[in-house]
Design a protein around this motif. Structure first.
Motif, PDB file in Angstrom:
ATOM      1  N   VAL A  32      68.280  54.627  49.848  1.00  0.00           N
ATOM      2  CA  VAL A  32      69.456  54.377  50.683  1.00  0.00           C
ATOM      3  C   VAL A  32      69.543  52.890  51.006  1.00  0.00           C
ATOM      4  N   THR A  33      70.755  52.362  50.899  1.00  0.00           N
ATOM      5  CA  THR A  33      71.039  50.989  51.309  1.00  0.00           C
ATOM      6  C   THR A  33      72.231  51.022  52.256  1.00  0.00           C
ATOM      7  N   HIS A  34      72.096  50.381  53.403  1.00  0.00           N
ATOM      8  CA  HIS A  34      73.184  50.274  54.371  1.00  0.00           C
ATOM      9  C   HIS A  34      74.002  49.034  54.036  1.00  0.00           C
ATOM     10  N   HIS A  35      75.315  49.142  54.154  1.00  0.00           N
ATOM     11  CA  HIS A  35      76.194  48.007  53.877  1.00  0.00           C
ATOM     12  C   HIS A  35      77.083  47.730  55.078  1.00  0.00           C
ATOM     13  N   GLN A  36      77.358  46.468  55.287  1.00  0.00           N
ATOM     14  CA  GLN A  36      78.369  46.061  56.254  1.00  0.00           C
ATOM     15  C   GLN A  36      79.303  45.151  55.487  1.00  0.00           C
ATOM     16  N   GLN A  41      72.607  45.521  54.126  1.00  0.00           N
ATOM     17  CA  GLN A  41      71.977  45.172  55.392  1.00  0.00           C
ATOM     18  C   GLN A  41      70.587  45.796  55.449  1.00  0.00           C
ATOM     19  N   ILE A  77      77.183  53.721  53.510  1.00  0.00           N
ATOM     20  CA  ILE A  77      75.769  53.976  53.285  1.00  0.00           C
ATOM     21  C   ILE A  77      75.677  54.433  51.842  1.00  0.00           C
ATOM     22  N   HIS A 116      74.426  62.185  58.108  1.00  0.00           N
ATOM     23  CA  HIS A 116      73.720  61.043  58.672  1.00  0.00           C
ATOM     24  C   HIS A 116      72.364  61.469  59.233  1.00  0.00           C
ATOM     25  N   THR A 121      70.198  58.152  59.459  1.00  0.00           N
ATOM     26  CA  THR A 121      71.053  57.039  59.816  1.00  0.00           C
ATOM     27  C   THR A 121      71.968  57.455  60.961  1.00  0.00           C
TER      28      THR A 121
END
Length: 125
Positions: A32-36, A41, A77, A116, A121
């Motif tokens: 998993v990679t979180h993005h903004q 991020q 996400i 989530h 998350t």
């Protein structure tokens, strides 16, 4: 109404319903990679076997309501998942939409919270 005339609307309805049904092979691993915006991020997170099993089960339990992707979405996400046969696919989890490969599905607030929670998350709703 003749039997042949009744057959046409039933056939059209069946075709429409079939287009909304998708099956996804089980997930064997995922990160998993979180993005903004469009920027990642933080660090990439490996999902645990329990989280992977939960996501796979959720996808199997929610086979209806899928449509071809109709727009370009920025990542929310992003889950890079691998099927048991080694093929890769992307899952993009946003607040109201889930995209799996080339298919998208609207999410209720409860479904979004559930997903989530499965991957650890926060849902920002």
């Amino acid at each position: 109404m003749s039997p042949s005339i009744r057959f046409v609307p039933i056939t059209v309805l069946c075709l429409l319903l079939a287009a909304c049904f998708e099956t996804f092979p089980p997930v064997s691993s995922a990160v998993v990679t979180h993005h903004q915006g469009v920027k990642p991020q933080g660090a990439t997170q490996q999902l645990s076997p329990e989280q992977i099993a939960s996501v796979s089960a959720w996808l199997q339990d929610h086979r209806w309501g899928w449509y071809p992707v109709t727009a370009t979405y920025g990542p929310g996400i992003l889950i890079l998942a691998t099927h048991a046969d080694g093929t890769l696919f992307r899952i993009n989890l946003m607040q109201k939409v889930l995209i799996v490969g080339q298919h998208q599905r609207s999410l209720s607030k409860e479904e979004s919270r559930e997903l989530h929670s499965m991957i650890g998350t926060k849902d920002d709703r």
